[in-house]
Write a protein that holds these residues in place. Structure first.
Motif, mmCIF file in Angstrom:
data_model
loop_
_atom_site.group_PDB
_atom_site.id
_atom_site.type_symbol
_atom_site.label_atom_id
_atom_site.label_comp_id
_atom_site.label_asym_id
_atom_site.label_seq_id
_atom_site.Cartn_x
_atom_site.Cartn_y
_atom_site.Cartn_z
ATOM 1 N N PRO A 39 0.789 -1.217 0.000
ATOM 2 C CA PRO A 39 0.000 0.000 0.000
ATOM 3 C C PRO A 39 0.837 1.292 0.000
ATOM 4 O O PRO A 39 0.250 2.369 -0.016
ATOM 5 N N ARG A 62 -7.883 0.679 10.942
ATOM 6 C CA ARG A 62 -6.951 0.253 9.882
ATOM 7 C C ARG A 62 -5.780 1.223 9.664
ATOM 8 O O ARG A 62 -5.081 1.114 8.649
ATOM 9 N N MET A 64 -2.605 -0.498 9.084
ATOM 10 C CA MET A 64 -2.463 -1.212 7.817
ATOM 11 C C MET A 64 -1.771 -0.359 6.757
ATOM 12 O O MET A 64 -1.312 -0.876 5.747
ATOM 13 N N GLY A 124 1.810 -1.241 5.513
ATOM 14 C CA GLY A 124 2.071 -2.413 4.670
ATOM 15 C C GLY A 124 3.000 -3.416 5.299
ATOM 16 O O GLY A 124 3.927 -3.908 4.657
ATOM 17 N N CYS A 125 2.759 -3.738 6.563
ATOM 18 C CA CYS A 125 3.610 -4.729 7.231
ATOM 19 C C CYS A 125 2.993 -6.115 7.076
ATOM 20 O O CYS A 125 1.818 -6.301 7.377
ATOM 21 N N ILE A 140 0.940 -7.749 10.046
ATOM 22 C CA ILE A 140 -0.360 -7.245 10.518
ATOM 23 C C ILE A 140 -1.460 -7.622 9.537
ATOM 24 O O ILE A 140 -1.334 -7.394 8.329
ATOM 25 N N SER A 141 -2.537 -8.210 10.050
ATOM 26 C CA SER A 141 -3.694 -8.476 9.207
ATOM 27 C C SER A 141 -4.949 -8.167 10.012
ATOM 28 O O SER A 141 -4.872 -7.789 11.189
ATOM 29 N N ASP A 168 -1.438 -14.906 5.116
ATOM 30 C CA ASP A 168 -2.100 -13.957 4.217
ATOM 31 C C ASP A 168 -1.090 -13.238 3.337
ATOM 32 O O ASP A 168 -0.111 -12.682 3.838
ATOM 33 N N MET A 218 -0.037 -10.045 0.724
ATOM 34 C CA MET A 218 -0.321 -8.607 0.854
ATOM 35 C C MET A 218 -1.683 -8.194 0.282
ATOM 36 O O MET A 218 -2.385 -7.400 0.914
ATOM 37 N N VAL A 278 -4.398 -9.742 0.378
ATOM 38 C CA VAL A 278 -5.398 -10.098 1.391
ATOM 39 C C VAL A 278 -5.265 -9.162 2.593
ATOM 40 O O VAL A 278 -6.257 -8.664 3.134
ATOM 41 N N ILE A 279 -4.031 -8.885 2.983
ATOM 42 C CA ILE A 279 -3.790 -7.994 4.125
ATOM 43 C C ILE A 279 -4.385 -6.608 3.864
ATOM 44 O O ILE A 279 -5.030 -6.013 4.726
ATOM 45 N N THR A 280 -4.214 -6.118 2.648
ATOM 46 C CA THR A 280 -4.719 -4.769 2.343
ATOM 47 C C THR A 280 -6.216 -4.764 2.041
ATOM 48 O O THR A 280 -6.809 -3.703 1.871
#
Lengths: 575, 190
Positions: free
Chosen positions: A372, A534, A537, A540-541, A544-545, B101, B103, B105-107
């Motif tokens: 991201p 978020r 988020m 962009g690590c 982390i989800s 997951d 990226m 999916v993460i985003t």
């Protein structure tokens, strides 16, 4: 003794057995391990040079000084080393010298798909190309003798599939090769016009002799086939795909020396088959040669100049059926990304947040370009961030000055970034250059460089002081920042962009994958405090989800860098 | 004798290179012609990673194409689905049930396909799924997932367990031999 080796280890072993005395290289996938394996032989001299041009010149000097020498690089590295390359063709060698170049069809880890065989033709040098580790070993071992016999630099071309495929090698003993005498010979080693004019005819004569040698070269051979309705000319890894498809059915002219090519051998082979096809990845180099002989031949009408081949590609080109296979649903991609705890992340997050134009460079931090963060505008070649930014700012003036930066790693800055910085200082653009100093050459797998204070063996070595170097070339403003500290990154970026003169920001923190770097305990998300906003988020690590509208941190990936922590306004991320 | 093809797939950093080297060393010691193909560099940074191991009397190409793999050993569920088209008719997928997951999916740009393995099995593939992460942790380290899966793969090979254990000794650093032997054993007897 037999051992399973990647092609790069096999080359190293072959050079060792062939009596190498000196190796100087710059790392570049897929060539890096050749030099790493050579550095394991402590009875020879090995080093990482700052770039490929320097490496080639060091190897030349070593050859002149009487020791057999090698330098290794990836395909684009040969562009950097092209200057010494073309004139080395004129000087020839004293002790044997070999330059290994690793092409990367399909661009597994590269910015273009250039075919290095064109260099052999353009610089008028012989080029060998092995088809597996056993050949890599044998060719490397023999290459010094070839170099000395014909008084020429020898090029050794491999591709990713040879470099990084393991096959079985039968190791031998190291040859006892005495050093050559150095005799001052201005007419051979001083390439000013008067002497160079006399050397050029020698180059042409040498190539003619090498073309004769190619006819009987033990590395060129014909695999007999039972069905003469088709004959295939091939070299390198393509040979394996051809054999996988056709076995011993079709006659194959297998070339181990890909320049110069054996005209008579090709004519005789062509005459022995009904249909002649060249199978070669990338450009139709052999095909063009055959066509120029006036021989009907096929090649790039059946095969693409793009990407890697395989047995399926070869089978398809000849109209043979492909293996039955399932077609499962498309699944989400898994692109490479910056590691959890990567020190580049905080800096790129800051650049993304401030919406600056970023002229990027070659290294792990090229990944700042992907979602991201989407923080990078351009990546061309090694060092082009610094000089590219200078040009960008000269073109746009105040429209981009103060709103654009260059980003370049420590090793890439040493390679060819400092010359661009000299241009900025000399020709005065108001440019801000960010050196991402992670104290290692990261992308290629952790090689030392002139800024790390260690040599190829990890022993203490000279250490370039980046701040002093920037000051010395004329940059007055040099700031150092810890990229784990987002507030500090933001502050220093704004300050240096606002300054009305050239500046350098050194973003300094060692690569988190280095064994010497101490990792913190993983962070945890306090689900009661997490509002699911978020914000974490945005960095962009990969650790982390989101699960059930709350952030979760993967404890096996997290190294406790604390960058996400600084993004959370609710104190939900706890060490 | 025909060539046997094994694909080892996973996420960069999961240790697929070590698994392929273990397999390569074992098969070389068994007297086979062996080729192992790895891709380094960009693909290691958390990206999808694939390694090919081929063995037989004479192996030419180091690459495994669509429909050619006798075995796919996947260190992660999604990766099994990604490369399933490489499996030969009648081949076997040995897969770790762990979910990592990617990226997208993460985003939130894509969804993780929760039923990927069920779909493969419904399509007629032989899926041998095990929780290799738990077994690796039981052996002493989450990083031993690779060797747990090699233990599971070994059940399909006619090579005695002690030969595998000997290959572990020649492949991994001495201080990790016992851990990896334990991981192999747990996979083998799972």
């Amino acid at each position: 003794m037999k051992k399973l080796m990647i092609g790069n280890e096999a080359l190293a072993r072959g050079f060792y057995e062939g009596g190498i005395g000196v190796v100087s290289s710059y790392p570049g996938t897929p060539s890096t391990e050749i030099t790493e394996f050579l550095s394991g032989y402590r009875d020879i001299y090995s080093e990482w040079a700052p770039n490929e041009k320097v490496a080639a010149e060091v190897a030349f000097g070593a050859s002149l000084g009487g020791k057999r020498s090698v330098c290794c690089m990836k395909h684009v590295g040969l562009n950097v080393a092209a200057d010494p390359l073309f004139t080395l063709s004129y000087t020839g060698v004293n002790a044997g010298m070999v330059l290994c170049v690793a092409d990367d069809p399909a661009m597994h880890s590269s910015q273009n798909e250039q075919d290095s065989r064109h260099y052999a033709i353009a610089a008028k040098l012989p080029m060998l190309e092995p088809a597996d580790s056993a050949e890599a070993h044998a060719f490397a071992k023999a290459s010094f003798d070839l170099s000395e016999q014909f008084d020429t630099l020898v090029l050794m071309r491999i591709c990713t599939r040879i470099a990084h495929s393991q096959s079985i090698v039968d190791m031998g003993e190291r040859a006892d090769v005495p050093d050559k005498e150095y005799v001052k010979t201005p007419s051979k080693y001083i390439m000013m016009p008067a002497y160079a004019k006399a050397r050029h005819p020698i180059v042409e004569e040498r190539m003619a002799k090498l073309a004769e040698y190619a006819e009987n070269c033990p590395f060129n051979r014909i695999d007999a086939g039972t069905d003469k309705s088709l004959g295939i000319i091939t070299a390198g890894t393509c040979y394996q795909y051809v054999k996988e498809v056709f076995g011993d059915k079709v006659p194959v002219l297998k070339l181990g020396m890909v320049h110069p090519l054996p005209e008579k051998m090709i004519r005789d082979f062509a005459a022995s088959v009904d249909r002649l096809v060249v199978v070669e990845e990338l450009d139709g180099v052999i095909e063009s040669f055959v066509k120029n002989l006036g021989i009907p031949v096929e090649g790039k009408n059946l095969f693409s100049p793009i990407g890697e081949y395989s047995q399926a590609v070869v089978a398809k080109a000849f109209g043979l059926p492909e293996a039955a296979h399932a077609t499962p649903d498309a699944v989400p991609g898994r692109p490479p990304m910056m590691c959890a705890g990567c020190p580049h992340r905080g800096l790129f997050y800051t650049l993304s947040k401030n919406k600056v134009t970023v002229i990027g460079d070659i290294g792990c931090y090229t990944l700042g370009a992907v979602a991201p963060l989407n923080a990078v505008d351009s990546v061309l070649c090694m060092g082009a961030s610094v000089s590219g930014l200078h040009g960008f700012n000269k073109a746009r003036g105040e429209a981009s000055e103060g709103k654009s930066v260059a980003v370049i790693g420590d090793s890439t800055f040493m390679h060819s970034g400092v010359t661009g910085l000299i241009d900025i200082a000399y020709n005065g653009s108001n440019s801000t250059v960010i050196i991402l100093d992670n104290s290692i050459t990261g992308m290629t797998g952790h090689q030392q460089n002139p800024t790390t204070g260690m040599d190829i063996h990890g022993d203490p070595a000279g250490k370039i002081d980046l701040e002093a170097l920037c000051h010395a070339v004329g940059i007055r403003r040099v700031a150092v920042v810890d990229p784990y500290d987002l507030a500090a990154c933001d502050k220093v970026l704004k300050e240096e962009l606002a300054a009305k003169e050239p500046s350098v920001i050194i973003s300094r923190r060692p690569c988190v994958l280095l064994k010497s770097v101490k990792k913190n305990p993983p962070e945890k998300v306090n689900a009661d405090k997490c509002r699911g906003c978020r914000a974490c988020m945005q960095i962009g690590c990969p650790a982390i989800s989101f699960k059930d509208k709350k952030a979760v941190i993967d404890a096996t990936l997290c190294v406790g860098c604390g960058v996400c922590n600084q993004k959370c306004a609710f104190g939900a991320i706890e060490a | 004798m025909k060539t046997t093809s094994v694909m080892i797939v996973g996420v960069g950093g999961q240790g697929s290179l070590l698994a392929s080297r273990l397999l390569g060393n074992l098969l070389t010691a068994e007297g086979y012609d062996v080729k192992v193909s790895e891709v380094h560099g960009m693909s290691q940074r958390g990206g999808s990673v694939v390694t090919y191991v081929k063995f037989g009397e004479k192996v030419y190409s180091p690459i495994i194409d669509l429909g050619e793999a006798d075995f796919i050993v996947s260190f992660e569920k999604l990766e099994a689905a990604r490369y399933a088209s490489c499996l030969k008719d009648g081949g076997t997928v040995v897969v770790n049930t762990q979910q990592i997951d990617p990226m997208p999916v993460i985003t939130g740009a894509a969804e993780y396909p929760a039923d990927a393995l069920d779909k493969l099995a419904a399509g007629g593939m032989h899926i041998d799924a095990i929780d290799a992460l738990s077994l690796a942790e039981k052996a002493g380290s989450a990083r031993a997932v690779n060797i747990v899966l090699m233990g599971r793969l070994a059940k399909y090979f006619g090579i005695p367990e002690e030969k595998w254990l000997a290959a572990i000794e020649t492949t991994v650093a001495p201080k990790f031999v016992e851990l990896n032997k334990a991981a192999f054993d747990l996979g083998y007897h799972a």
